[in-house]
Design a protein around this motif. Structure first.
Motif, mmCIF file in Angstrom:
data_model
loop_
_atom_site.group_PDB
_atom_site.id
_atom_site.type_symbol
_atom_site.label_atom_id
_atom_site.label_comp_id
_atom_site.label_asym_id
_atom_site.label_seq_id
_atom_site.Cartn_x
_atom_site.Cartn_y
_atom_site.Cartn_z
ATOM 1 N N ALA A 1 11.825 151.025 27.069
ATOM 2 C CA ALA A 1 12.367 151.223 25.598
ATOM 3 C C ALA A 1 13.910 150.735 25.261
ATOM 4 C CB ALA A 1 12.474 152.789 25.460
ATOM 5 N N ARG A 2 14.586 150.643 26.280
ATOM 6 C CA ARG A 2 16.010 150.151 26.371
ATOM 7 C C ARG A 2 15.626 148.254 25.994
ATOM 8 N NH1 ARG A 2 17.388 153.471 30.366
ATOM 9 N NH2 ARG A 2 17.211 151.914 31.721
ATOM 10 N N LYS A 3 14.819 147.925 26.780
ATOM 11 C CA LYS A 3 14.622 146.474 26.501
ATOM 12 C C LYS A 3 14.176 146.233 25.303
ATOM 13 C CE LYS A 3 11.748 142.944 28.598
ATOM 14 N NZ LYS A 3 10.521 142.647 29.340
ATOM 15 N N HIS A 4 13.181 146.881 24.575
ATOM 16 C CA HIS A 4 12.777 146.396 23.371
ATOM 17 C C HIS A 4 13.673 147.320 22.362
ATOM 18 C CE1 HIS A 4 9.434 144.487 24.798
ATOM 19 N NE2 HIS A 4 9.191 145.210 25.778
ATOM 20 N N ASP A 5 14.642 148.108 22.492
ATOM 21 C CA ASP A 5 15.503 148.590 21.622
ATOM 22 C C ASP A 5 14.781 149.606 20.594
ATOM 23 O OD1 ASP A 5 17.984 149.255 20.435
ATOM 24 O OD2 ASP A 5 17.705 147.601 18.915
ATOM 25 N N ILE A 6 14.110 150.466 21.357
ATOM 26 C CA ILE A 6 13.344 151.538 20.297
ATOM 27 C C ILE A 6 13.406 152.774 21.132
ATOM 28 C CG2 ILE A 6 11.724 149.803 19.393
ATOM 29 C CD1 ILE A 6 9.424 150.627 21.393
ATOM 30 N N GLU A 7 12.705 153.978 20.754
ATOM 31 C CA GLU A 7 12.655 155.209 21.452
ATOM 32 C C GLU A 7 11.626 154.997 22.420
ATOM 33 O OE1 GLU A 7 12.399 158.063 18.349
ATOM 34 O OE2 GLU A 7 14.483 157.860 17.520
ATOM 35 N N ALA A 8 11.660 155.674 23.555
ATOM 36 C CA ALA A 8 10.563 155.743 24.325
ATOM 37 C C ALA A 8 9.197 156.160 23.832
ATOM 38 C CB ALA A 8 10.669 156.626 25.700
ATOM 39 N N ASP A 9 9.035 156.972 23.061
ATOM 40 C CA ASP A 9 7.882 157.557 22.370
ATOM 41 C C ASP A 9 7.161 156.564 21.493
ATOM 42 O OD1 ASP A 9 7.537 159.866 23.708
ATOM 43 O OD2 ASP A 9 8.500 161.158 22.229
ATOM 44 N N ARG A 10 7.936 155.502 21.073
ATOM 45 C CA ARG A 10 7.330 154.418 20.372
ATOM 46 C C ARG A 10 6.845 153.145 21.123
ATOM 47 N NH1 ARG A 10 10.937 152.279 15.705
ATOM 48 N NH2 ARG A 10 9.047 151.466 15.343
ATOM 49 N N ASN B 1 5.440 140.405 27.713
ATOM 50 C CA ASN B 1 5.773 141.704 27.275
ATOM 51 C C ASN B 1 4.423 142.479 27.182
ATOM 52 O OD1 ASN B 1 8.675 141.217 26.975
ATOM 53 N ND2 ASN B 1 8.326 140.515 25.096
ATOM 54 N N VAL B 2 3.477 141.822 26.850
ATOM 55 C CA VAL B 2 1.987 142.521 26.633
ATOM 56 C C VAL B 2 1.805 142.968 27.975
ATOM 57 C CG1 VAL B 2 -0.171 142.342 25.873
ATOM 58 C CG2 VAL B 2 1.670 141.432 24.073
ATOM 59 N N GLU B 3 1.617 141.985 28.967
ATOM 60 C CA GLU B 3 1.303 142.353 30.293
ATOM 61 C C GLU B 3 1.963 143.458 30.962
ATOM 62 O OE1 GLU B 3 1.834 138.578 32.303
ATOM 63 O OE2 GLU B 3 -0.241 137.599 31.375
ATOM 64 N N GLU B 4 3.414 143.457 30.701
ATOM 65 C CA GLU B 4 4.305 144.588 31.292
ATOM 66 C C GLU B 4 3.652 145.749 30.683
ATOM 67 O OE1 GLU B 4 8.797 144.208 32.167
ATOM 68 O OE2 GLU B 4 8.419 144.243 30.106
ATOM 69 N N LEU B 5 3.571 145.740 29.331
ATOM 70 C CA LEU B 5 3.099 146.985 28.493
ATOM 71 C C LEU B 5 1.602 147.483 29.029
ATOM 72 C CD1 LEU B 5 4.773 146.410 25.054
ATOM 73 C CD2 LEU B 5 5.192 148.347 26.735
ATOM 74 N N ASP B 6 0.858 146.381 29.373
ATOM 75 C CA ASP B 6 -0.471 146.697 29.660
ATOM 76 C C ASP B 6 -0.263 147.480 31.079
ATOM 77 O OD1 ASP B 6 -1.797 145.519 27.598
ATOM 78 O OD2 ASP B 6 -2.166 143.599 28.473
ATOM 79 N N ALA B 7 0.333 146.996 31.914
ATOM 80 C CA ALA B 7 0.664 147.478 33.338
ATOM 81 C C ALA B 7 1.040 148.951 33.055
ATOM 82 C CB ALA B 7 1.572 146.678 34.276
ATOM 83 N N ALA B 8 2.316 149.081 32.047
ATOM 84 C CA ALA B 8 2.777 150.391 32.188
ATOM 85 C C ALA B 8 1.818 151.370 31.283
ATOM 86 C CB ALA B 8 4.164 150.536 31.303
ATOM 87 N N ALA B 9 1.134 151.240 30.523
ATOM 88 C CA ALA B 9 0.075 151.714 29.683
ATOM 89 C C ALA B 9 0.775 153.224 29.323
ATOM 90 C CB ALA B 9 -1.061 151.954 30.459
ATOM 91 N N PRO B 10 1.852 153.095 28.364
ATOM 92 C CA PRO B 10 2.280 154.047 27.730
ATOM 93 C C PRO B 10 1.463 155.072 27.022
ATOM 94 C CG PRO B 10 3.261 152.182 26.666
ATOM 95 C CD PRO B 10 2.324 151.825 27.916
ATOM 96 N N GLU B 11 1.604 156.331 26.983
ATOM 97 C CA GLU B 11 0.874 156.995 26.171
ATOM 98 C C GLU B 11 1.446 157.875 25.052
ATOM 99 O OE1 GLU B 11 -0.906 159.766 28.990
ATOM 100 O OE2 GLU B 11 -2.178 158.340 29.998
#
Length: 554
Positions: A311-320, A193-203
C-alpha cells in the motif's frame, strides 16, 4: 435593413437624425461637403477603428447610433443570443468615442466589446469602396461567397459533419497510440507490479480483518484468563446456572396451584437457563479457537506487513489493493492486446477520412460548376460597364491535406485580367480604382440573391465614368435595390436619378462655425440638384431639361 442613423458631434456634424427605407438611396453634394463623414460615422457604429479626430472640435464625445430591422433567424440574432442579449425586435448598435480616443460600444443598450460590435456590423451592412479591404475585397470571403452563389449548403453541411467525424477518429487513434507508447515505456515495471500483486493476492477488506485478528491474538492470554473466569463463575456451585436450576425446581412444585400466574416466570427461567448454556458453549468454543490460533500471530504480522508495504509503495490504502490489482491487470491485458485495438482505431480513422474525401470531392465538383457559371455571369455584367476586355476567373487552389477543414479541400479566390494576354491576379492588385468599383458592383449584382447582408453601401462606385457607363452603373444599382437596401455616395447624375430617395449633403456656415447638413430632396429639389451635377456652378435650362429626362426616362 438600416432604418435609422443618429449622429452627434462627429467632425462637422453636430446633430443629425436620418430615417431610411428599402431600395436605392443616393447621397450627393459638392466635393468636401461631408459625404464621407456619414460613411465614417456609420462605420463607427459598425465597429470600425475609432479615431479621436472624428470627435467634433470642442465636443467631449461623439455618439453614433444605427438601428436595423432584421428578419427572424438573422445572423445578428445568433450573436446577440450568444452574448446573452435580448434579440427580439430591432438591432441597435451604438458607439461612443471620447475626445481622448477612448471608445465604448453597445448592442441593444447592453455594453459589448468592439470586436462583437464589428461581428454584428458585418452581418448587417457591407461597405464597398475603392480602397476598402473588407467584403469581396477580402479573399477570405471568396469561398463562402462562391458557396452562397452555388447553393452548396447541404454539401457544406456534409463536409463539416464528415470532417468532425474524421477529426474525432484521428484524435482517438492518436491518443491510444500515445498511451500505448507510454505504457510500452513502463511495461517492465507494470509487469513486475502485477506479478507482485498476483503473488500477494490481496482480498477485499483483508487488512481490516487481519488487524482485528492481530489484536485478538496479541491479547490471547488476558482474553483466555477472562473467559475461563467467566466460565467458572457460571459453572460454580453457587453460580448462575445452579441458581436458575434451583429456582426452576422450587416453582415447578407449586405451578399447578398458582394457575397460570407463574407460567411467564418459569418460561423466563427456562430461557435464562438456555442462554447460560449457550454462553458457556460459546466461551468454550472461543477459548478453543484462541488456543488453536495462538501460533498464528507471527503469520498475521507478516501478512499485514506485506499488505501495508504494498500500500505504501503504491500510495494507497491497504484495503484498495484489490482494486489496484484489477486495474493494473487490465492495463497489462490491454497492452498485450493493444495491437488489435490500434488496428481497429486506424481502420475507423481511415474510413472516416475516406468519407470526408468523398464529401469534399463532391463539394469541389459543385464549386467548379458554380465557378464557371459565376465567371460567365460576371463577364456578361462587365461588358456594359466598359470592362469588356476584362476577364474574370474564379480560382480553386487545392490545399495540403494538413489544411483540409470543415469548409473543404480548396482555397477560392476571384482573380481578374483587365486586358487580353495580361496575367490574372487579385482584384485589388490588378484593377484601378474606377475599374475596381465596377468589378465590385458587377460581383454584387451577380451575387445579390446569395448575399446574406441586407444593406449595401457603395462609396463613389461611379468614379471616373460617365455617359452610358454611368447609366449602366445606375441601372445595376437600381436592380440591386429591388431586393436589397442600397446606399450610394455618387457624383454621377445618371446614378443619382435612379434613387428612390435622394439625400443632399452640404456645408452650412453658422457664424464662425461650419457644419455639415443633410436634407432629403423632394422631386423639384432633385431636379435642381441633378441639373447642378450636370452643368456645374451655373444651372442652365438645358441642364434642367437633361435632369428631367433622367428622372423621367421615356
Amino acid at each position: 435593413m438600416l432604418t435609422g442613423l443618429t449622429i452627434r458631434d462627429v467632425v462637422l456634424i453636430d446633430r443629425l437624425d436620418l430615417a431610411f427605407g428599402p431600395g436605392l438611396a443616393v447621397l450627393t453634394g459638392e466635393t468636401g461637403a461631408g459625404k464621407s463623414i456619414l460613411l465614417d460615422a456609420l462605420g463607427l457604429a459598425l465597429g470600425a477603428r475609432a479615431d479621436s479626430g472624428l470627435v467634433r472640435n470642442g465636443a467631449k464625445q461623439a455618439v453614433v447610433t444605427a438601428s436595423f430591422e432584421v428578419p427572424d433567424g438573422h445572423g445578428s440574432q445568433d450573436i446577440l443570443e450568444e452574448m446573452g442579449i435580448d434579440a427580439d425586435g430591432p438591432v441597435i448598435l451604438r458607439r461612443i468615442l471620447t475626445a481622448d480616443g477612448r471608445s465604448r460600444a453597445f448592442a441593444n443598450d447592453e455594453p459589448v466589446n468592439v470586436a462583437t460590435l464589428k461581428r454584428l456590423g458585418e452581418t448587417l451592412v457591407e461597405i464597398q469602396g475603392q480602397f476598402d479591404q473588407r467584403g469581396l475585397m477580402d479573399p477570405a470571403t471568396h469561398r463562402e461567397t462562391l458557396d452562397q452563389f452555388g447553393g452548396h449548403g447541404a454539401l457544406l453541411e456534409k463536409v463539416g459533419r464528415t470532417h468532425a467525424s474524421w477529426s474525432a477518429a484521428r484524435a482517438a487513434h492518436r491518443k491510444a497510440r500515445e498511451e500505448l507508447e507510454r505504457a510500452r515505456a513502463d511495461e517492465e515495471l507494470l509487469r513486475h507490479n502485477v506479478e507482485e500483486l498476483d503473488a500477494a493476492a490481496p482480498e477485499e477488506g483483508e487488512e481490516t480483518r487481519l488487524a482485528s485478528d492481530r489484536t485478538l491474538l496479541a491479547n490471547a492470554a488476558q482474553i483466555l484468563e477472562a473467559m475461563n473466569g467467566a466460565a467458572g463463575a457460571l459453572e460454580a456451585e453457587d453460580g448462575a446456572e445452579q441458581a436458575v436450576a434451583t429456582a426452576q425446581r422450587i416453582l415447578e412444585r407449586v405451578r399447578d396451584r398458582a394457575g397460570d400466574r407463574l407460567d411467564s416466570v418459569i418460561d423466563g427461567l427456562d430461557r435464562a437457563a438456555a442462554e447460560i448454556q449457550e454462553a458457556q458453549h460459546a466461551l468454550s468454543q472461543i477459548a478453543s479457537d484462541v488456543e488453536a490460533d495462538s501460533g498464528r500471530l507471527e503469520e498475521v504480522d507478516d501478512r499485514l506487513h506485506l499488505l501495508r508495504a504494498l500500500a505504501r509503495k503504491h500510495d494507497i490504502e491497504a484495503d484498495r489493493l484489490p482494486e489496484l490489482h484489477r486495474a493494473l491487470s487490465a492495463r497489462l491485458a490491454a497492452l498485450d492486446d493493444a495491437g488489435g485495438g490500434l488496428a481497429d482505431l486506424a481502420h475507423v480513422e481511415e474510413s472516416s477520412r475516406a468519407d470526408y474525401i468523398e464529401a469534399g470531392k463532391a463539394l469541389t465538383e459543385a464549386r467548379c460548376i458554380a465557378a464557371a457559371k459565376l465567371d460567365k455571369a460576371l463577364t456578361d455584367e462587365l461588358v456594359p460597364l466598359k470592362l469588356d476586355k476584362a476577364q474574370v476567373k474564379t480560382r480553386l487552389e487545392p490545399l495540403d491535406e494538413n489544411d483540409w477543414g470543415a469548409a473543404g479541400m480548396e482555397r477560392v479566390s476571384f482573380q481578374v485580367s483587365t486586358n487580353p494576354g495580361a496575367p490574372f491576379g487579385p482584384l485589388a492588385r490588378i484593377a484601378s480604382g474606377g475599374e475596381l468599383s465596377r468589378f465590385l458592383l458587377a460581383l454584387k449584382v451577380v451575387l445579390s440573391e446569395a448575399n446574406p447582408v441586407s444593406t449595401l453601401v457603395f462609396d463613389e462606385v461611379d468614379s471616373g465614368v460617365g455617359g452610358a457607363v454611368a447609366a449602366a452603373v445606375g441601372e445595376r444599382l437600381a436592380r440591386l435595390g429591388s431586393d436589397t437596401q442600397v446606399l450610394v455616395v455618387t457624383h454621377s447624375p445618371q446614378v443619382a436619378a435612379r434613387g428612390l430617395r435622394h439625400w443632399h449633403v452640404a456645408k452650412q456656415a453658422d457664424g464662425e462655425l461650419v457644419k455639415t447638413a443633410v436634407s432629403q430632396l423632394e422631386q423639384g429639389e432633385r431636379r435642381e440638384e441633378l441639373a447642378r451635377m450636370l452643368s456645374g456652378a451655373t444651372v442652365t435650362d438645358e441642364a434642367r431639361a437633361a435632369a428631367d429626362s433622367l428622372l423621367n426616362p421615356a
